[in-house]
Write a protein that holds these residues in place. Structure first.
Motif, PDB file in Angstrom:
ATOM      1  N   GLY A 166     136.958 105.763  27.159  1.00  0.00           N
ATOM      2  CA  GLY A 166     136.564 104.538  26.500  1.00  0.00           C
ATOM      3  C   GLY A 166     136.231 103.456  27.500  1.00  0.00           C
ATOM      4  O   GLY A 166     136.907 103.318  28.524  1.00  0.00           O
ATOM      5  N   VAL A 167     135.194 102.692  27.216  1.00  0.00           N
ATOM      6  CA  VAL A 167     134.750 101.613  28.089  1.00  0.00           C
ATOM      7  C   VAL A 167     135.031 100.256  27.434  1.00  0.00           C
ATOM      8  O   VAL A 167     135.616  99.370  28.041  1.00  0.00           O
ATOM      9  CB  VAL A 167     133.255 101.747  28.397  1.00  0.00           C
ATOM     10  CG1 VAL A 167     132.760 100.548  29.200  1.00  0.00           C
ATOM     11  CG2 VAL A 167     132.972 103.037  29.134  1.00  0.00           C
ATOM     12  N   ALA A 168     134.591 100.108  26.188  1.00  0.00           N
ATOM     13  CA  ALA A 168     134.767  98.842  25.478  1.00  0.00           C
ATOM     14  C   ALA A 168     134.691  99.087  23.983  1.00  0.00           C
ATOM     15  O   ALA A 168     134.042 100.030  23.533  1.00  0.00           O
ATOM     16  CB  ALA A 168     133.691  97.836  25.900  1.00  0.00           C
ATOM     17  N   ALA A 169     135.353  98.208  23.214  1.00  0.00           N
ATOM     18  CA  ALA A 169     135.324  98.334  21.759  1.00  0.00           C
ATOM     19  C   ALA A 169     135.410  96.947  21.147  1.00  0.00           C
ATOM     20  O   ALA A 169     135.954  96.016  21.758  1.00  0.00           O
ATOM     21  CB  ALA A 169     136.464  99.222  21.264  1.00  0.00           C
ATOM     22  N   LEU A 170     134.890  96.830  19.918  1.00  0.00           N
ATOM     23  CA  LEU A 170     134.770  95.511  19.298  1.00  0.00           C
ATOM     24  C   LEU A 170     134.948  95.623  17.799  1.00  0.00           C
ATOM     25  O   LEU A 170     134.313  96.453  17.146  1.00  0.00           O
ATOM     26  CB  LEU A 170     133.388  94.940  19.618  1.00  0.00           C
ATOM     27  CG  LEU A 170     133.078  93.509  19.214  1.00  0.00           C
ATOM     28  CD1 LEU A 170     134.034  92.547  19.917  1.00  0.00           C
ATOM     29  CD2 LEU A 170     131.639  93.165  19.574  1.00  0.00           C
ATOM     30  N   PHE A 171     135.807  94.740  17.245  1.00  0.00           N
ATOM     31  CA  PHE A 171     136.019  94.698  15.810  1.00  0.00           C
ATOM     32  C   PHE A 171     134.830  94.044  15.109  1.00  0.00           C
ATOM     33  O   PHE A 171     134.054  93.324  15.735  1.00  0.00           O
ATOM     34  CB  PHE A 171     137.271  93.887  15.488  1.00  0.00           C
ATOM     35  CG  PHE A 171     138.522  94.717  15.377  1.00  0.00           C
ATOM     36  CD1 PHE A 171     139.606  94.488  16.205  1.00  0.00           C
ATOM     37  CD2 PHE A 171     138.630  95.707  14.419  1.00  0.00           C
ATOM     38  CE1 PHE A 171     140.761  95.239  16.105  1.00  0.00           C
ATOM     39  CE2 PHE A 171     139.783  96.469  14.302  1.00  0.00           C
ATOM     40  CZ  PHE A 171     140.851  96.235  15.153  1.00  0.00           C
ATOM     41  N   PRO A 172     134.708  94.266  13.821  1.00  0.00           N
ATOM     42  CA  PRO A 172     133.670  93.574  13.055  1.00  0.00           C
ATOM     43  C   PRO A 172     133.790  92.069  13.197  1.00  0.00           C
ATOM     44  O   PRO A 172     134.892  91.538  13.347  1.00  0.00           O
ATOM     45  CB  PRO A 172     133.952  94.002  11.604  1.00  0.00           C
ATOM     46  CG  PRO A 172     134.656  95.298  11.725  1.00  0.00           C
ATOM     47  CD  PRO A 172     135.474  95.195  12.977  1.00  0.00           C
ATOM     48  N   GLY A 173     132.656  91.406  13.168  1.00  0.00           N
ATOM     49  CA  GLY A 173     132.656  89.963  13.301  1.00  0.00           C
ATOM     50  C   GLY A 173     132.955  89.496  14.707  1.00  0.00           C
ATOM     51  O   GLY A 173     133.133  88.305  14.952  1.00  0.00           O
ATOM     52  N   SER A 174     133.014  90.451  15.659  1.00  0.00           N
ATOM     53  CA  SER A 174     133.252  90.122  17.072  1.00  0.00           C
ATOM     54  C   SER A 174     134.543  89.346  17.294  1.00  0.00           C
ATOM     55  O   SER A 174     134.645  88.563  18.236  1.00  0.00           O
ATOM     56  CB  SER A 174     132.076  89.314  17.639  1.00  0.00           C
ATOM     57  OG  SER A 174     130.867  90.015  17.484  1.00  0.00           O
ATOM     58  N   ARG A 175     135.529  89.558  16.454  1.00  0.00           N
ATOM     59  CA  ARG A 175     136.735  88.751  16.576  1.00  0.00           C
ATOM     60  C   ARG A 175     137.655  89.199  17.693  1.00  0.00           C
ATOM     61  O   ARG A 175     138.443  88.403  18.190  1.00  0.00           O
ATOM     62  CB  ARG A 175     137.487  88.728  15.246  1.00  0.00           C
ATOM     63  CG  ARG A 175     138.054  90.057  14.789  1.00  0.00           C
ATOM     64  CD  ARG A 175     138.786  89.880  13.467  1.00  0.00           C
ATOM     65  NE  ARG A 175     139.519  91.071  13.039  1.00  0.00           N
ATOM     66  CZ  ARG A 175     139.002  91.995  12.276  1.00  0.00           C
ATOM     67  NH1 ARG A 175     137.759  91.902  11.861  1.00  0.00           N
ATOM     68  NH2 ARG A 175     139.734  93.038  11.907  1.00  0.00           N
ATOM     69  N   SER A 176     137.596  90.454  18.106  1.00  0.00           N
ATOM     70  CA  SER A 176     138.438  90.936  19.205  1.00  0.00           C
ATOM     71  C   SER A 176     137.696  92.019  19.964  1.00  0.00           C
ATOM     72  O   SER A 176     137.157  92.950  19.362  1.00  0.00           O
ATOM     73  CB  SER A 176     139.756  91.518  18.676  1.00  0.00           C
ATOM     74  OG  SER A 176     140.543  90.535  18.048  1.00  0.00           O
ATOM     75  N   ALA A 177     137.692  91.889  21.302  1.00  0.00           N
ATOM     76  CA  ALA A 177     137.056  92.883  22.165  1.00  0.00           C
ATOM     77  C   ALA A 177     138.105  93.508  23.064  1.00  0.00           C
ATOM     78  O   ALA A 177     139.074  92.852  23.472  1.00  0.00           O
ATOM     79  CB  ALA A 177     135.955  92.240  23.002  1.00  0.00           C
ATOM     80  N   TYR A 178     137.897  94.768  23.387  1.00  0.00           N
ATOM     81  CA  TYR A 178     138.832  95.508  24.227  1.00  0.00           C
ATOM     82  C   TYR A 178     138.040  96.209  25.323  1.00  0.00           C
ATOM     83  O   TYR A 178     136.930  96.689  25.090  1.00  0.00           O
ATOM     84  CB  TYR A 178     139.596  96.542  23.391  1.00  0.00           C
ATOM     85  CG  TYR A 178     140.332  95.918  22.232  1.00  0.00           C
ATOM     86  CD1 TYR A 178     139.718  95.768  20.995  1.00  0.00           C
ATOM     87  CD2 TYR A 178     141.621  95.442  22.383  1.00  0.00           C
ATOM     88  CE1 TYR A 178     140.374  95.172  19.931  1.00  0.00           C
ATOM     89  CE2 TYR A 178     142.293  94.855  21.328  1.00  0.00           C
ATOM     90  CZ  TYR A 178     141.667  94.717  20.108  1.00  0.00           C
ATOM     91  OH  TYR A 178     142.326  94.118  19.056  1.00  0.00           O
ATOM     92  N   TYR A 179     138.646  96.279  26.518  1.00  0.00           N
ATOM     93  CA  TYR A 179     137.960  96.861  27.667  1.00  0.00           C
ATOM     94  C   TYR A 179     138.892  97.771  28.451  1.00  0.00           C
ATOM     95  O   TYR A 179     140.105  97.523  28.523  1.00  0.00           O
ATOM     96  CB  TYR A 179     137.451  95.763  28.606  1.00  0.00           C
ATOM     97  CG  TYR A 179     136.418  94.859  27.991  1.00  0.00           C
ATOM     98  CD1 TYR A 179     136.779  93.664  27.388  1.00  0.00           C
ATOM     99  CD2 TYR A 179     135.068  95.215  28.012  1.00  0.00           C
ATOM    100  CE1 TYR A 179     135.822  92.838  26.810  1.00  0.00           C
ATOM    101  CE2 TYR A 179     134.110  94.391  27.436  1.00  0.00           C
ATOM    102  CZ  TYR A 179     134.501  93.214  26.836  1.00  0.00           C
ATOM    103  OH  TYR A 179     133.557  92.395  26.262  1.00  0.00           O
ATOM    104  N   ALA A 180     138.303  98.789  29.060  1.00  0.00           N
ATOM    105  CA  ALA A 180     139.038  99.582  30.044  1.00  0.00           C
ATOM    106  C   ALA A 180     139.268  98.704  31.268  1.00  0.00           C
ATOM    107  O   ALA A 180     138.446  97.847  31.604  1.00  0.00           O
ATOM    108  CB  ALA A 180     138.231 100.812  30.421  1.00  0.00           C
ATOM    109  N   ASP A 181     140.384  98.916  31.942  1.00  0.00           N
ATOM    110  CA  ASP A 181     140.705  98.102  33.114  1.00  0.00           C
ATOM    111  C   ASP A 181     139.606  98.177  34.179  1.00  0.00           C
ATOM    112  O   ASP A 181     139.350  97.200  34.884  1.00  0.00           O
ATOM    113  CB  ASP A 181     142.034  98.559  33.726  1.00  0.00           C
ATOM    114  CG  ASP A 181     143.230  98.183  32.879  1.00  0.00           C
ATOM    115  OD1 ASP A 181     144.305  98.781  33.083  1.00  0.00           O
ATOM    116  OD2 ASP A 181     143.098  97.287  32.020  1.00  0.00           O
TER     117      ASP A 181
END
Length: 128
Positions: free
Chosen positions: A47-62
């Motif tokens: 996984g590199v990056a992920a994003l919830f609907p509405g762009s409310r929270s983003a997640y990234y690999a270190d």
């Protein structure tokens, strides 16, 4: 029929930038956690990056924090990955991913086994 179609890959020099796009059709995109994964030769898909609907929270690999930015345009059913300060170790096939249950939208990005739909991938090659 669900389709995820990536574009924007190519060759870039170290330190350069590239933008990946993923157009989604046949799917309730606006309600889904979406993400980007990558796979280098001989390595597992990560996984590199992920994003919830509405762009409310983003997640990234270190490994990409501070360099990559994930975003989405729900009106266009399109997901983006802005890659800045590219490194040779970023060289991989990059895949767009859809997860209606939201399992990949978490710290460090969830496992590829949780992905429901995949794109065909787009190659990014970073030269030193």
């Amino acid at each position: 029929q669900v389709q995820l179609v990536e574009s924007g890959g190519g060759s870039v020099q170290a330190g350069g930038s590239v933008i990946l796009s993923c157009v989604v059709s046949g799917y309730t995109y606006s309600r889904s956690c979406m993400g980007w994964f990558r796979q280098a030769p001989g390595k597992e898909r990560e996984g590199v990056a992920a994003l919830f609907p509405g762009s409310r929270s983003a997640y990234y690999a270190d490994s990409v924090k501070g360099r990559f930015t994930i975003s989405r345009d729900d009106a266009k059913n399109t997901l983006y990955l802005q890659m800045n300060s590219a490194k040779p170790e970023d060289t991989a096939m990059y895949y767009c991913a859809a997860d209606p249950l939201g399992s990949i939208c978490r710290s460090g990005v969830g496992p590829s086994s949780r992905v429901r739909y995949w794109g065909q991938g787009t190659q990014v090659s970073v030269s030193s």
